[in-house]
Design a protein around this motif. Structure first.
Motif, short mmCIF file in Angstrom:
data_model
loop_
_atom_site.label_atom_id
_atom_site.label_comp_id
_atom_site.label_asym_id
_atom_site.label_seq_id
_atom_site.Cartn_x
_atom_site.Cartn_y
_atom_site.Cartn_z
N LEU A 18 0.81 -1.21 0.00
CA LEU A 18 0.00 0.00 0.00
C LEU A 18 0.85 1.26 0.00
CD1 LEU A 18 -2.66 -1.06 2.67
CD2 LEU A 18 -3.06 -0.84 0.21
N ILE A 19 2.04 1.17 0.58
CA ILE A 19 2.90 2.33 0.76
C ILE A 19 4.00 2.42 -0.31
CG2 ILE A 19 4.63 3.34 2.33
CD1 ILE A 19 2.99 2.31 4.65
N ARG A 20 4.46 1.27 -0.77
CA ARG A 20 5.63 1.20 -1.65
C ARG A 20 5.54 2.10 -2.88
NH1 ARG A 20 7.01 -0.77 -6.17
NH2 ARG A 20 4.94 -1.69 -6.47
N PRO A 21 4.42 2.11 -3.64
CA PRO A 21 4.40 2.94 -4.86
C PRO A 21 4.72 4.41 -4.62
CG PRO A 21 2.55 1.42 -4.84
CD PRO A 21 3.17 1.35 -3.48
N THR A 22 4.21 4.97 -3.52
CA THR A 22 4.46 6.38 -3.23
C THR A 22 5.92 6.63 -2.91
OG1 THR A 22 2.20 6.71 -2.42
CG2 THR A 22 3.87 8.28 -1.67
N LEU A 23 6.51 5.78 -2.07
CA LEU A 23 7.91 5.96 -1.71
C LEU A 23 8.83 5.70 -2.89
CD1 LEU A 23 8.08 4.38 1.87
CD2 LEU A 23 7.58 6.73 1.20
N GLN A 24 8.49 4.70 -3.72
CA GLN A 24 9.32 4.40 -4.88
C GLN A 24 9.26 5.54 -5.91
OE1 GLN A 24 11.40 1.57 -5.14
NE2 GLN A 24 12.20 2.97 -6.71
N ALA A 25 8.07 6.12 -6.08
CA ALA A 25 7.93 7.25 -7.00
C ALA A 25 8.76 8.44 -6.51
CB ALA A 25 6.47 7.64 -7.14
N TRP A 26 8.76 8.65 -5.20
CA TRP A 26 9.59 9.73 -4.63
C TRP A 26 11.07 9.47 -4.91
CZ3 TRP A 26 13.44 9.40 -0.95
CH2 TRP A 26 13.90 10.62 -0.41
N ARG A 27 11.51 8.24 -4.70
CA ARG A 27 12.92 7.92 -4.94
C ARG A 27 13.27 8.04 -6.42
NH1 ARG A 27 15.92 3.05 -2.00
NH2 ARG A 27 16.44 4.78 -0.61
N ASP A 28 12.38 7.58 -7.30
CA ASP A 28 12.65 7.66 -8.73
C ASP A 28 12.78 9.12 -9.18
OD1 ASP A 28 12.53 4.92 -8.86
OD2 ASP A 28 10.46 4.85 -9.60
N ALA A 29 11.97 10.00 -8.58
CA ALA A 29 12.03 11.41 -8.95
C ALA A 29 13.33 12.06 -8.50
CB ALA A 29 10.85 12.16 -8.34
N ARG A 30 13.99 11.48 -7.50
CA ARG A 30 15.25 12.03 -6.99
C ARG A 30 16.45 11.16 -7.37
NH1 ARG A 30 14.66 15.46 -2.56
NH2 ARG A 30 16.57 14.64 -1.64
N ASN A 31 16.25 10.29 -8.35
CA ASN A 31 17.28 9.30 -8.69
C ASN A 31 18.57 9.92 -9.17
OD1 ASN A 31 18.11 6.58 -8.88
ND2 ASN A 31 17.68 6.55 -11.08
N GLY A 32 18.48 11.14 -9.71
CA GLY A 32 19.69 11.76 -10.24
C GLY A 32 20.58 12.37 -9.19
N ILE A 33 20.13 12.43 -7.95
CA ILE A 33 20.92 13.08 -6.91
C ILE A 33 22.09 12.20 -6.49
CG2 ILE A 33 20.86 14.00 -4.55
CD1 ILE A 33 17.95 14.74 -5.03
N ARG A 34 21.81 10.98 -6.06
CA ARG A 34 22.87 10.03 -5.73
C ARG A 34 22.27 8.64 -5.66
NH1 ARG A 34 24.38 10.44 0.71
NH2 ARG A 34 22.34 9.91 1.53
N LYS A 35 23.12 7.64 -5.73
CA LYS A 35 22.66 6.26 -5.70
C LYS A 35 22.13 5.92 -4.32
CE LYS A 35 24.15 1.54 -6.69
NZ LYS A 35 25.29 0.67 -7.11
N PRO A 36 20.90 5.38 -4.23
CA PRO A 36 20.35 5.03 -2.91
C PRO A 36 21.12 3.88 -2.27
CG PRO A 36 18.92 4.23 -4.67
CD PRO A 36 19.95 5.10 -5.32
N THR A 37 21.26 3.96 -0.96
CA THR A 37 22.02 2.93 -0.23
C THR A 37 21.17 2.14 0.75
OG1 THR A 37 22.65 4.60 1.41
CG2 THR A 37 24.18 4.21 -0.42
#
Length: 274
Positions: A18-37
């Protein structure tokens, strides 16, 4: 590497979906900042752990991501409105599941004065003379199912009518379908007049003066029950947040926790369950 043991506050697979799509969309929108760890689910589990158990960030168990990272994500998600967005999304899903319209037409307003911890600046505190509490006040609005619509955290000295007018402004902008509201005697006069300018009929639920002791008040019991639900999260039994917007975020997280459990028919573990 073996997976860490699960805590009662952790998201189940169904709740995470229920929560994953929103958080993943947020991360995808910021993907150019740095690689997630860090794994998003582990971060959200850590935030729920803090909210549910009430521990300081620095006391997070070591099998979670580092507390500095967890707090950093919490702060960024609060700034970007992720918790507000999730609250609205889950409320819509839950209203649909209950056979209601997606957008509410009525709401309930109430407040709760709460003591603060020593790290809360004195400038952000006040005295509620009626409750004899020094600290902050939580003003909330819920729909008729008890689902969170809006929250505002102020000094405890702020009158209910003042906090109520801010909630009504928020509702008029973000929930324009709301045309009816119920509240207690603390919201007379100023709040009623302001509600009328916003196209909302604010009705005061009067307590029968002949009644002795505790009695359930019509309509008002819904929002009071929501405040009781929120207090199952130990982080909310006292206000520990230095910033009021972070206090509001903690309330949204508790609401997210409750609504995901309600959508998936999962109980919230309490000491009574043991």
């Amino acid at each position: 590497m073996q997976p860490r043991p699960r805590y009662p506050s952790d998201l189940s697979d169904a709740r995470w979906q229920l929560i994953r799509p929103t958080l993943q969309a947020w991360r995808d929108a910021r993907n150019g900042i740095r690689k997630p760890t860090h794994d998003l689910r582990a971060l959200m589990d850590a935030i729920l752990y803090v909210d549910r158990t009430g521990i300081p960030w620095r006391y997070l168990p070591h099998d979670f991501p580092p507390w500095q990272s967890v707090y950093g994500y919490f702060a960024q998600w609060e700034t970007d409105g992720i918790f507000d967005h999730l609250t609205g999304l889950l409320r819509t899903l839950l209203r649909q599941a209950e056979g209601r319209n997606e957008q509410p037409s009525a709401c309930l307003i109430d407040s709760q004065s709460i003591k603060t911890s020593t790290n809360v600046p004195l400038a952000g505190q006040g005295i509620d003379p009626a409750k004899k509490i020094i600290g902050r006040k939580r003003h909330i609005a819920t729909d008729t199912l008890g689902l969170l619509l809006a929250v505002l955290v102020t000094a405890a000295s702020v009158h209910d009518s003042t906090g109520g007018t801010h909630l009504l402004n928020h509702l008029a902008i973000h929930n324009p379908t709301v045309s009816k509201a119920w509240a207690d005697n603390g919201y007379k006069n100023k709040a009623i007049e302001h509600a009328a300018t916003r196209g909302i009929d604010l009705e005061i639920v009067q307590r029968d003066p002949a009644t002795k002791g505790f009695t359930v008040q019509p309509r008002r019991w819904v929002v009071e029950r929501t405040l009781g639900w929120l207090m199952q999260h130990r982080r909310l039994t006292r206000d520990y947040e230095a910033l009021t917007n972070r206090s509001e975020a903690m309330i949204h997280i508790a609401a997210i926790n409750l609504m995901t459990r309600r959508l998936t028919a999962e109980n919230t573990p309490t000491w009574r369950d043991t």
